[in-house]
Design a protein around this motif. Structure first.
Motif, PDB file in Angstrom:
ATOM      1  N   UNK A  64      27.787  41.034  35.351  1.00  0.00           N
ATOM      2  CA  UNK A  64      27.870  40.146  34.036  1.00  0.00           C
ATOM      3  C   UNK A  64      28.660  40.009  33.739  1.00  0.00           C
ATOM      4  N   UNK A  65      29.791  41.405  34.079  1.00  0.00           N
ATOM      5  CA  UNK A  65      31.063  41.368  33.390  1.00  0.00           C
ATOM      6  C   UNK A  65      32.412  40.083  34.135  1.00  0.00           C
ATOM      7  N   UNK A  66      31.404  40.043  35.203  1.00  0.00           N
ATOM      8  CA  UNK A  66      32.697  39.144  36.094  1.00  0.00           C
ATOM      9  C   UNK A  66      32.616  37.501  35.627  1.00  0.00           C
ATOM     10  N   UNK A 144      38.205  50.455  45.504  1.00  0.00           N
ATOM     11  CA  UNK A 144      39.931  49.860  45.221  1.00  0.00           C
ATOM     12  C   UNK A 144      39.145  48.443  45.409  1.00  0.00           C
ATOM     13  N   UNK A 145      38.455  48.121  45.311  1.00  0.00           N
ATOM     14  CA  UNK A 145      38.253  46.465  45.023  1.00  0.00           C
ATOM     15  C   UNK A 145      38.615  45.668  43.525  1.00  0.00           C
ATOM     16  N   UNK A 146      38.686  46.694  42.628  1.00  0.00           N
ATOM     17  CA  UNK A 146      39.217  46.640  41.010  1.00  0.00           C
ATOM     18  C   UNK A 146      40.529  46.467  41.056  1.00  0.00           C
ATOM     19  N   UNK A 147      41.487  46.305  42.250  1.00  0.00           N
ATOM     20  CA  UNK A 147      42.691  46.157  41.815  1.00  0.00           C
ATOM     21  C   UNK A 147      42.532  44.852  42.283  1.00  0.00           C
ATOM     22  N   UNK A 151      44.709  42.214  39.916  1.00  0.00           N
ATOM     23  CA  UNK A 151      45.647  41.445  40.015  1.00  0.00           C
ATOM     24  C   UNK A 151      45.370  40.077  39.777  1.00  0.00           C
ATOM     25  N   UNK A 152      44.331  39.270  39.887  1.00  0.00           N
ATOM     26  CA  UNK A 152      43.640  38.156  39.367  1.00  0.00           C
ATOM     27  C   UNK A 152      44.083  37.867  38.017  1.00  0.00           C
ATOM     28  N   UNK A 153      43.126  38.705  37.071  1.00  0.00           N
ATOM     29  CA  UNK A 153      44.011  38.771  35.570  1.00  0.00           C
ATOM     30  C   UNK A 153      45.132  38.008  35.566  1.00  0.00           C
ATOM     31  N   UNK A 154      46.352  39.254  36.164  1.00  0.00           N
ATOM     32  CA  UNK A 154      47.897  39.085  36.019  1.00  0.00           C
ATOM     33  C   UNK A 154      47.890  37.807  36.376  1.00  0.00           C
ATOM     34  N   UNK A 155      47.566  37.771  38.041  1.00  0.00           N
ATOM     35  CA  UNK A 155      47.503  35.993  38.576  1.00  0.00           C
ATOM     36  C   UNK A 155      47.020  35.101  37.480  1.00  0.00           C
ATOM     37  N   UNK A 213      36.400  40.175  45.104  1.00  0.00           N
ATOM     38  CA  UNK A 213      36.719  41.808  44.756  1.00  0.00           C
ATOM     39  C   UNK A 213      35.354  42.333  44.793  1.00  0.00           C
ATOM     40  N   UNK A 214      34.265  41.371  45.387  1.00  0.00           N
ATOM     41  CA  UNK A 214      32.816  41.511  46.120  1.00  0.00           C
ATOM     42  C   UNK A 214      32.717  40.263  47.158  1.00  0.00           C
TER      43      UNK A 214
END
Length: 271
Positions: A64-66, A144-147, A151-155, A213-214
């Motif tokens: 739900x968060x994603x 580690x997939x949270x990285x 990075x996705x949000x930053x991009x 990430x998933x």
């Protein structure tokens, strides 16, 4: 994606997205036919992705968060883009890109218009939105997939900034009577000839990273590849360059300014 139920949920979202896009583009095409210009499809471009993200949020059984994160990111991006395209095209004639495309395709009949503009746009939207659809049925991101999410949000932020700021700078430039007959080469436009298209591409690479990430979101990598191809080679920068190259001073602008990726402007060539 958890077993058979996950695949069923994905197929439901995919089918609902197809129906939604068919209705959206059918209505948009009729509006375009009524007002005599089909660049209204550009307004529907952002709205189509917002609608698919909303369907994924409501119908998806995944994290739900994603789902909420992608709904917010796609919603902000898509609504801004559609509003921008509405303001850009309101009260004006047809976009030269569509005029040229339809002229090469044999006319402005509804069947040709539907096939060359609206069907292609709808299919492209469905394919590009696959990261959103798949992400809606996958497990929560862990470890580690949270990285990839960060990075996705930053991009996405980088791309959204380039797109929004570039559009705002161009809007101010074109509204200034003193700029008529000149080429926009200030601000972000001094670093890339297409900051809005670069920003758009970055937004969708960011969205893909969040989906990747998933598992199996990573398999949707061809979606941002396709979006970048459309922006650079198919209906975006290439067609715009063809029409702009006829304007005085544009050749010189091309020589000193990067085509797509931002880069410091080159010094003018000596005569």
């Amino acid at each position: 994606m958890s077993g058979q139920s996950g695949w069923v949920a994905f197929l439901v979202i995919a089918a609902a997205s197809v129906v939604f896009l068919a209705v959206l583009h059918g209505i948009t095409m009729l509006i375009g036919h009524r007002i005599g210009r089909y660049n209204v499809v550009d307004v529907a471009w952002g709205l189509g992705f917002v609608g698919i993200a909303a369907l994924a949020l409501v119908l998806g059984p995944g994290d739900v968060f994603r789902r909420w994160l992608l709904m917010i990111l796609v919603g902000v991006w898509g609504l801004r883009l559609s509003w921008h395209m509405y303001l850009k095209s309101a009260g004006k004639g047809e976009d030269p890109r569509y005029t040229e495309l339809l002229s090469r395709s044999g006319g402005h009949g509804l069947r040709t218009v539907a096939r060359k503009i609206f069907v292609i746009q709808g299919v492209s939207q469905w394919f590009v939105s696959l990261p959103i659809q798949v992400s809606a049925v996958t497990e929560p991101t862990r470890g580690i997939a949270l990285v990839a999410v960060v990075v996705g949000v930053a991009l996405w932020l980088l791309g959204f900034t380039f797109e929004a700021v570039g559009d705002a700078q161009l809007r101010r430039f074109t509204s200034d009577p003193n700029s008529r007959g000149t080429i926009m080469d200030r601000g972000l436009w001094a670093w890339t000839r297409h900051p809005n298209y670069f920003g758009d591409s970055s937004v969708w690479w960011g969205i893909w990273l969040i989906a990747a990430s998933s598992w199996p979101g990573v398999l949707t990598v061809l979606s941002p590849v396709a979006m970048t191809y459309f922006l650079v080679h198919a209906t975006g920068a290439r067609l715009l360059e063809e029409s702009m190259s006829r304007r005085p001073g544009y050749r010189e602008y091309q020589q000193r300014t990067s085509y797509f990726l931002p880069w410091p402007p080159r010094a003018p060539r000596s005569p």
